[in-house]
Scaffold this motif. Structure first.
Motif, mmCIF file in Angstrom:
data_model
loop_
_atom_site.group_PDB
_atom_site.id
_atom_site.type_symbol
_atom_site.label_atom_id
_atom_site.label_comp_id
_atom_site.label_asym_id
_atom_site.label_seq_id
_atom_site.Cartn_x
_atom_site.Cartn_y
_atom_site.Cartn_z
ATOM 1 N N ILE A 1 10.471 -97.247 -22.695
ATOM 2 C CA ILE A 1 10.600 -98.161 -23.829
ATOM 3 C C ILE A 1 10.006 -99.519 -23.470
ATOM 4 C CG2 ILE A 1 12.272 -99.528 -25.141
ATOM 5 C CD1 ILE A 1 12.013 -96.824 -26.315
ATOM 6 N N TYR A 2 10.273 -99.969 -22.255
ATOM 7 C CA TYR A 2 9.733 -101.267 -21.831
ATOM 8 C C TYR A 2 8.206 -101.249 -21.795
ATOM 9 C CZ TYR A 2 8.869 -105.431 -19.018
ATOM 10 O OH TYR A 2 8.408 -106.639 -18.565
ATOM 11 N N GLU A 3 7.618 -100.162 -21.329
ATOM 12 C CA GLU A 3 6.168 -100.052 -21.315
ATOM 13 C C GLU A 3 5.612 -100.099 -22.740
ATOM 14 O OE1 GLU A 3 4.117 -100.100 -18.688
ATOM 15 O OE2 GLU A 3 5.944 -100.493 -17.538
ATOM 16 N N ARG B 1 2.512 -120.571 -15.550
ATOM 17 C CA ARG B 1 3.538 -119.878 -16.321
ATOM 18 C C ARG B 1 3.284 -118.370 -16.267
ATOM 19 N NH1 ARG B 1 5.650 -124.604 -18.872
ATOM 20 N NH2 ARG B 1 5.762 -125.771 -16.929
ATOM 21 N N TRP B 2 4.044 -117.620 -17.055
ATOM 22 C CA TRP B 2 3.913 -116.161 -17.094
ATOM 23 C C TRP B 2 3.901 -115.665 -18.528
ATOM 24 C CZ3 TRP B 2 3.465 -112.976 -12.776
ATOM 25 C CH2 TRP B 2 3.642 -113.614 -11.536
ATOM 26 N N MET B 3 3.127 -114.623 -18.771
ATOM 27 C CA MET B 3 3.200 -113.865 -20.019
ATOM 28 C C MET B 3 3.554 -112.432 -19.612
ATOM 29 S SD MET B 3 -0.073 -115.410 -22.146
ATOM 30 C CE MET B 3 0.378 -114.663 -23.726
ATOM 31 N N VAL B 4 4.847 -112.125 -19.651
ATOM 32 C CA VAL B 4 5.403 -110.885 -19.122
ATOM 33 C C VAL B 4 5.035 -110.781 -17.636
ATOM 34 C CG1 VAL B 4 5.767 -108.414 -19.508
ATOM 35 C CG2 VAL B 4 5.149 -109.889 -21.421
ATOM 36 N N ASN B 5 4.162 -109.865 -17.244
ATOM 37 C CA ASN B 5 3.822 -109.703 -15.831
ATOM 38 C C ASN B 5 2.540 -110.424 -15.430
ATOM 39 O OD1 ASN B 5 6.048 -107.986 -15.468
ATOM 40 N ND2 ASN B 5 4.858 -106.174 -16.015
ATOM 41 N N ASP B 6 1.917 -111.112 -16.372
ATOM 42 C CA ASP B 6 0.643 -111.771 -16.098
ATOM 43 C C ASP B 6 0.850 -113.249 -15.755
ATOM 44 O OD1 ASP B 6 -1.000 -109.506 -16.603
ATOM 45 O OD2 ASP B 6 -0.752 -109.831 -18.753
ATOM 46 N N PRO B 7 0.409 -113.697 -14.572
ATOM 47 C CA PRO B 7 0.486 -115.121 -14.243
ATOM 48 C C PRO B 7 -0.559 -115.905 -15.032
ATOM 49 C CG PRO B 7 -0.674 -113.954 -12.510
ATOM 50 C CD PRO B 7 -0.208 -112.907 -13.487
ATOM 51 N N ILE B 8 -0.152 -117.039 -15.591
ATOM 52 C CA ILE B 8 -1.028 -117.824 -16.464
ATOM 53 C C ILE B 8 -1.217 -119.229 -15.901
ATOM 54 C CG2 ILE B 8 -1.333 -118.757 -18.787
ATOM 55 C CD1 ILE B 8 -1.521 -115.718 -18.656
ATOM 56 N N ILE C 1 4.433 -105.038 -28.459
ATOM 57 C CA ILE C 1 5.059 -106.313 -28.822
ATOM 58 C C ILE C 1 4.396 -107.472 -28.089
ATOM 59 C CG2 ILE C 1 7.188 -107.666 -28.811
ATOM 60 C CD1 ILE C 1 8.743 -105.066 -29.116
ATOM 61 N N PHE C 2 4.529 -107.493 -26.771
ATOM 62 C CA PHE C 2 4.075 -108.656 -26.017
ATOM 63 C C PHE C 2 2.562 -108.785 -25.957
ATOM 64 C CE2 PHE C 2 8.370 -107.909 -24.303
ATOM 65 C CZ PHE C 2 8.918 -109.145 -24.604
ATOM 66 N N ALA C 3 1.844 -107.684 -26.078
ATOM 67 C CA ALA C 3 0.377 -107.762 -26.068
ATOM 68 C C ALA C 3 -0.166 -108.313 -27.382
ATOM 69 C CB ALA C 3 -0.223 -106.385 -25.795
ATOM 70 N N LYS C 4 0.702 -108.403 -28.420
ATOM 71 C CA LYS C 4 0.230 -108.821 -29.739
ATOM 72 C C LYS C 4 0.976 -110.043 -30.282
ATOM 73 C CE LYS C 4 -0.933 -104.027 -30.883
ATOM 74 N NZ LYS C 4 -0.720 -102.902 -31.820
ATOM 75 N N SER C 5 2.020 -110.483 -29.581
ATOM 76 C CA SER C 5 2.852 -111.574 -30.082
ATOM 77 C C SER C 5 2.489 -112.905 -29.429
ATOM 78 C CB SER C 5 4.335 -111.276 -29.808
ATOM 79 O OG SER C 5 4.727 -110.081 -30.431
#
Length: 244
Positions: free
Chosen positions: A33-35, A64-71, A41-45
């Motif tokens: 479900i998380y995947e 900062r972070w966007m889920v698992n991606d460092p920003i 959700i997170f790839a489009k929000s």
């Protein structure tokens, strides 16, 4: 094909339960479900990243972070705020590990590749000897977050280049932001470093706790009532103090 069938099966199972007015507990812990949430959700929000006052001058940056991606958020010399993956395009090493700072260029601590404030690759250690004269630096710039927009000084990013505008996405939530952040002509300012806690919990639990679960207050936060520091909250919630 197998993954798609599994995804559709999970979604159908969840839909059947929600049609009954139930939210199954396995939704909170199921890794599949998380995947799906990361993809759909997170790839489009739009996701909140920082406040404009954290990037006051050219060269200012925060991580900062966007889920698992460092920003990596940066203000360039044109006073534009850019957001990139905080990852060298050479071998993926994290460029900046500090919470914030000010730099003219960002240099990878692994092999020494360097990038300017616009994300362009500007320096390669021994580049001519290792990669030759024909290497095109323009093809190796930092990977940019496709959408970055602000509202009331709050900076949001979105990984979907085709996503709706931030204002459309926020919808009626803008009224609350206006009320909280638009109290003065000067707006608000972020002071100091962010405070972070790491909790072993699913993001949905946190969202529900703050947005739709006042029911937990009488039990989880009972100590604040017993200490007498939440008197006003009791009256605001219409709670009978004798029961507490």
């Amino acid at each position: 094909m197998i993954k798609r069938e599994l995804d559709e099966k999970l979604i159908q199972q969840l839909k059947e339960k929600m049609d009954e007015g139930l939210l199954p507990q396995w939704v909170i812990t199921d890794p599949d479900i998380y995947e799906l949430e990361k993809e759909k959700i997170f790839a489009k929000s739009w996701q909140f990243l920082a406040h404009e006052t954290e990037l006051k001058e050219a060269g200012s940056y925060v991580t900062r972070w966007m889920v698992n991606d460092p920003i990596l958020l940066v203000k360039n010399r044109k006073e534009e705020i850019k957001a990139y993956l905080n990852s060298c395009t050479h071998r993926g090493t994290q460029l900046c590990t500090a919470d914030r700072g000010n730099k003219k260029t960002f240099t990878c601590p692994y092999h020494g590749w360097s990038y300017n404030l616009d994300g362009d690759l500007v320096g390669i250690v021994a580049g001519n000897k290792v990669y030759g004269e024909e290497m095109c630096k323009k093809e190796w710039g930092l990977r940019e977050v496709p959408r970055v927009e602000s509202y009331r000084g709050m900076i949001f990013g979105c990984l979907d280049p085709e996503a709706e505008s931030l204002e459309d996405y926020l919808g009626e939530m803008k009224w609350y932001f206006d009320m909280m952040l638009g109290r003065g002509d000067g707006g608000m300012e972020v002071i100091g470093l962010p405070q972070r806690w790491v909790a072993k919990a699913n993001w949905k639990s946190t969202a529900e706790n703050f947005a739709a679960d006042p029911y937990h207050v009488q039990t989880t936060h009972r100590s604040t009532v017993e200490m007498g520091i939440s008197l006003k909250i009791r009256f605001m919630l219409g709670m009978d103090t004798k029961l507490l």
